[in-house]
Write a protein that holds these residues in place. Structure first.
Motif, short mmCIF file in Angstrom:
data_model
loop_
_atom_site.label_atom_id
_atom_site.label_comp_id
_atom_site.label_asym_id
_atom_site.label_seq_id
_atom_site.Cartn_x
_atom_site.Cartn_y
_atom_site.Cartn_z
N MET A 1 47.26 27.82 37.77
CA MET A 1 48.09 28.30 38.87
C MET A 1 49.11 27.24 39.29
O MET A 1 50.22 27.54 39.70
N ALA A 2 48.71 25.99 39.14
CA ALA A 2 49.49 24.89 39.69
C ALA A 2 50.90 24.81 39.10
O ALA A 2 51.84 24.48 39.80
N TRP A 3 51.02 25.08 37.83
CA TRP A 3 52.33 24.94 37.17
C TRP A 3 53.40 25.73 37.89
O TRP A 3 54.56 25.36 37.94
N PHE A 4 53.01 26.81 38.48
CA PHE A 4 54.00 27.66 39.12
C PHE A 4 54.42 27.11 40.49
O PHE A 4 55.60 26.96 40.78
N THR A 5 53.47 26.73 41.28
CA THR A 5 53.81 26.28 42.63
C THR A 5 54.55 24.95 42.60
O THR A 5 55.32 24.64 43.50
N LYS A 25 37.84 34.49 36.79
CA LYS A 25 36.93 33.39 36.45
C LYS A 25 37.67 32.06 36.35
O LYS A 25 37.27 31.07 36.93
N CYS A 26 38.79 32.03 35.60
CA CYS A 26 39.44 30.74 35.34
C CYS A 26 40.83 30.65 35.95
O CYS A 26 41.45 29.58 35.92
N GLY A 27 41.35 31.74 36.49
CA GLY A 27 42.65 31.69 37.16
C GLY A 27 43.85 31.79 36.23
O GLY A 27 44.99 31.72 36.69
N ALA A 28 43.62 31.94 34.94
CA ALA A 28 44.73 31.99 33.99
C ALA A 28 45.58 33.25 34.19
O ALA A 28 45.06 34.32 34.48
N TYR A 29 46.90 33.07 34.04
CA TYR A 29 47.82 34.20 34.11
C TYR A 29 48.04 34.74 32.71
O TYR A 29 48.33 33.99 31.80
N THR A 30 47.90 36.05 32.57
CA THR A 30 48.18 36.68 31.29
C THR A 30 49.08 37.88 31.57
O THR A 30 48.79 38.64 32.49
N PRO A 31 50.16 38.05 30.79
CA PRO A 31 50.99 39.24 31.00
C PRO A 31 50.13 40.49 30.88
O PRO A 31 49.25 40.56 30.01
N VAL A 41 40.19 41.39 28.34
CA VAL A 41 39.40 40.18 28.21
C VAL A 41 40.36 39.01 28.33
O VAL A 41 41.41 39.00 27.69
N CYS A 42 40.00 38.03 29.18
CA CYS A 42 40.88 36.88 29.38
C CYS A 42 40.99 36.08 28.09
O CYS A 42 39.98 35.64 27.54
#
Ligand code: ZN
Lengths: 278, 315
Positions: A1-5, A25-31, A41-42
């Motif tokens: 998430m941090a890369w964006f903020t 679970k892990c906060g990852a962004y996926t289109p 599935v992440c």
């Protein structure tokens, strides 16, 4: 998430809910389209997101083969239940409208890789997948249909447990569903329980756990009592892996953990092996 | 949908609540009505009209002097032959199982065991059984099937024990297995809810041919406190939740979930324990006599039909 903020000046595609899936679970962004193509599935941590009943059926049933049964069985309000905020009957009517399904499970006949089966899938969006009287009746009709057709029954669970707005009527669905499934099994027919996230409370303590085979997706929450209730009772912290499918496998309550992408092929192979279905 | 909240009390409204369908999908403008239906406080009129509230019943069901399994056993059969262990890992003292003579009738009896003294309460885990307890109960109930004896179960628990070991050893599986196995067990089964019928932990020994319930016992899918903390977001709203859950014997009879109410002495069983213990005994004996006349295959069929009908509504 941090890369964006951290990079507000960069020209951004805004990661809104509409375009991106954020892994719980892990906060990852996926289109979103990529996430859907990956069966929800992440791709980063492998967490299996929740599927709706229709999505689950599309995953397992051969295209165009699913014929819903007991669709006329819908949620009832035997207690005329109201809590502080709202009336159950109104909440459930709104839920029906929102989800487009009449109860927390959708059941029907289908072929699974050409094998005739009775298939059911719960939908967590419908009152947390809770076990209402309509849910119980649909499961009973699914089991009786499987008995009539002499074919396997596959139920995919996703539920927080009993539906307290239906009081003891809900609790009795645990006994009712187990009784229907026991009759099926006593006639030599196969019942496979597929537990998906989450499978807890009264659903874990009834039809989810009495499969000839108990299967679960990876990292699924499965358990009877809530984590917080247990921690309060025993006054100790529970390990992070507690009540995951991996934990249950280790303790002997699951036959197998199967990833979503392999689920249909695994079920087909196993049903064929046990029943010599063509 | 009824537009007023029915007071849950000694006399439920004449109309059977079980037959009421939820609002049809079309009915979709609830906002204003919903607030009108808010079940704030119990109407004062209803309070006056009845001896006590649902919350009073909850207190009676949990009364410290209410007869417990240990009292029933001591009165019915001081020589009761307790049998131990699940033959897997443990013997769970929170679940009694044994061979008991009730008024000349040889039965297999299982039931939740609560304690009266502090030491007993701790030893019996406040009547909250572990998976080992449910598995022991099932093992002993199988003896009834084999030796053609009736089964009596006494239900009195706030719920199955929520613990680390309980989960590790499969609390969910143990209860689920009992539900499935009891549904086809070839023996007459009489269930008596004597105190607290607390959710899955109660149901784990409560599938049977006759479900009896003491007048002021409670039987519920969730504790009033638990329900209040989830749906009211405030555990102190337990009295309201108790009322909404319709967990009293009169409502459950009306809903078709229990067969018979065993009346209690005025104010509750704690006021005349010996009489209650005798009345429960007579109710059990009567039920056993009736069930013994039915061939066991037919009994199992009827048991299935009974549970299949629960929560089935015709529109
Ligand atoms: Zn992830």
């Amino acid at each position: 998430m941090a890369w964006f903020t951290k990079a507000p000046e960069a020209p951004l595609r805004v990661p809104t809910e509409a375009l991106w899936n954020v892994c719980k679970k892990c906060g990852a962004y996926t289109p979103k389209d990529e996430y859907a193509a990956n069966l929800k599935v992440c791709p980063v941590c492998g967490a299996h997101g929740r599927l709706s009943a229709r999505e689950r059926i599309a995953l397992l049933a051969d295209k165009g083969s699913f014929k819903e049964i007991a669709a006329d069985v819908i949620a009832h309000d035997p207690l005329t239940f109201h809590d502080a905020k709202e009336a159950y009957a109104e909440k459930v009517a709104a839920t029906r409208e929102k989800t487009g399904i009449g109860e927390s499970i959708v059941v029907g006949t289908a072929t699974l890789d050409k094998i005739p089966v009775v298939l059911g899938a719960m939908d967590f969006r419908f009152m947390g997948g809770s076990l209402g009287s309509g849910t119980g009746e649909r499961i009973l009709q699914a089991a009786e249909t499987a008995r009539k057709l002499k074919c396997p029954l596959v139920l995919c669970t996703a539920s927080g447990g009993a539906r307290m707005q239906e009081g003891l009527v809900s609790l009795m669905q645990m006994a009712k569903t187990c009784a229907a499934i026991q009759r099926l099994r006593d006639e030599g027919l196969l019942y496979i329980s597929v537990m998906t996230d989450p499978t807890t409370g009264g659903v874990s303590a009834s039809f989810a756990m009495v499969g000839d085979l108990n299967i679960a997706e990876p990292k699924t929450l499965i358990g009877f009592a809530g984590r917080r209730v247990i921690e309060t009772t025993i006054k100790q912290k529970l390990p992070p892996e507690f009540q995951t499918s991996e934990y249950l496998l280790e303790h002997g309550f699951l036959d197998k953990i199967v990833a979503r992408k392999d689920l249909k092929a695994y079920l087909a192979k196993t049903i064929r092996f046990l029943t010599a279905a063509k | 949908m009824a537009t007023t909240k029915k007071p849950v009390a000694k006399k439920p409204a004449a109309k059977a609540p079980a037959k009421k369908p939820a609002a049809k999908p079309a009915a979709k403008k609830p906002a204003a009505k919903a607030t009108a239906k808010k079940p704030a406080a119990k109407p004062a009129a209803a309070k006056k009209a009845t001896a006590h509230t649902t919350w009073d019943t909850v207190q009676i069901a949990r009364h410290p002097n209410r007869p417990l399994l240990i009292d029933y056993l001591a009165a019915w059969d001081p020589q009761a032959n307790e049998l131990h262990g699940d033959r897997l890992v443990a013997d769970d003292p929170a679940m009694f199982a044994g061979l008991v003579n009730i008024g000349g009738e040889r039965v297999v009896l299982v039931g939740h065991r609560k304690g009266r003294t502090t030491e007993e309460k701790i030893a019996y885990r406040f009547g909250m059984a572990n998976p080992d307890g449910y598995r022991k109960a099932m093992r002993i109930m199988r003896l009834a099937e084999k030796f053609h004896l009736p089964i009596v179960t006494l239900v009195d628990t706030s719920g199955a024990f929520p613990g680390l070991d309980a989960e590790a050893r499969g609390q969910a599986e143990a209860i689920a297995k009992n539900l499935a196995d009891m549904s086809v067990l070839k023996a007459p089964i009489v269930v008596v809810v004597t105190g607290e019928g607390g959710s899955g932990g109660a149901l784990g020994i409560a599938v049977g041919d006759r479900i009896l319930m003491l007048e002021h016992a409670i039987y519920s899918v969730i504790s009033p406190e638990g329900c209040a903390s989830i749906l009211w977001r405030d555990g102190h709203m337990a009295p309201q939740a108790a009322e909404a859950l319709k967990l009293t014997s009169d409502w459950l009879k009306k809903l078709g979930l229990i067969d018979e109410i065993i009346p209690e002495p005025k104010g509750g069983a704690q006021n005349a324990p010996a009489k209650t213990i005798e009345d429960v005994k007579q109710a059990i004996l009567k039920a056993i006599r009736e069930l013994k006349k039915i061939p066991v295959e037919k009994l199992v069929e009827q048991r299935y039909a009974k549970f299949a009908a629960m929560g089935r509504f015709s529109d």
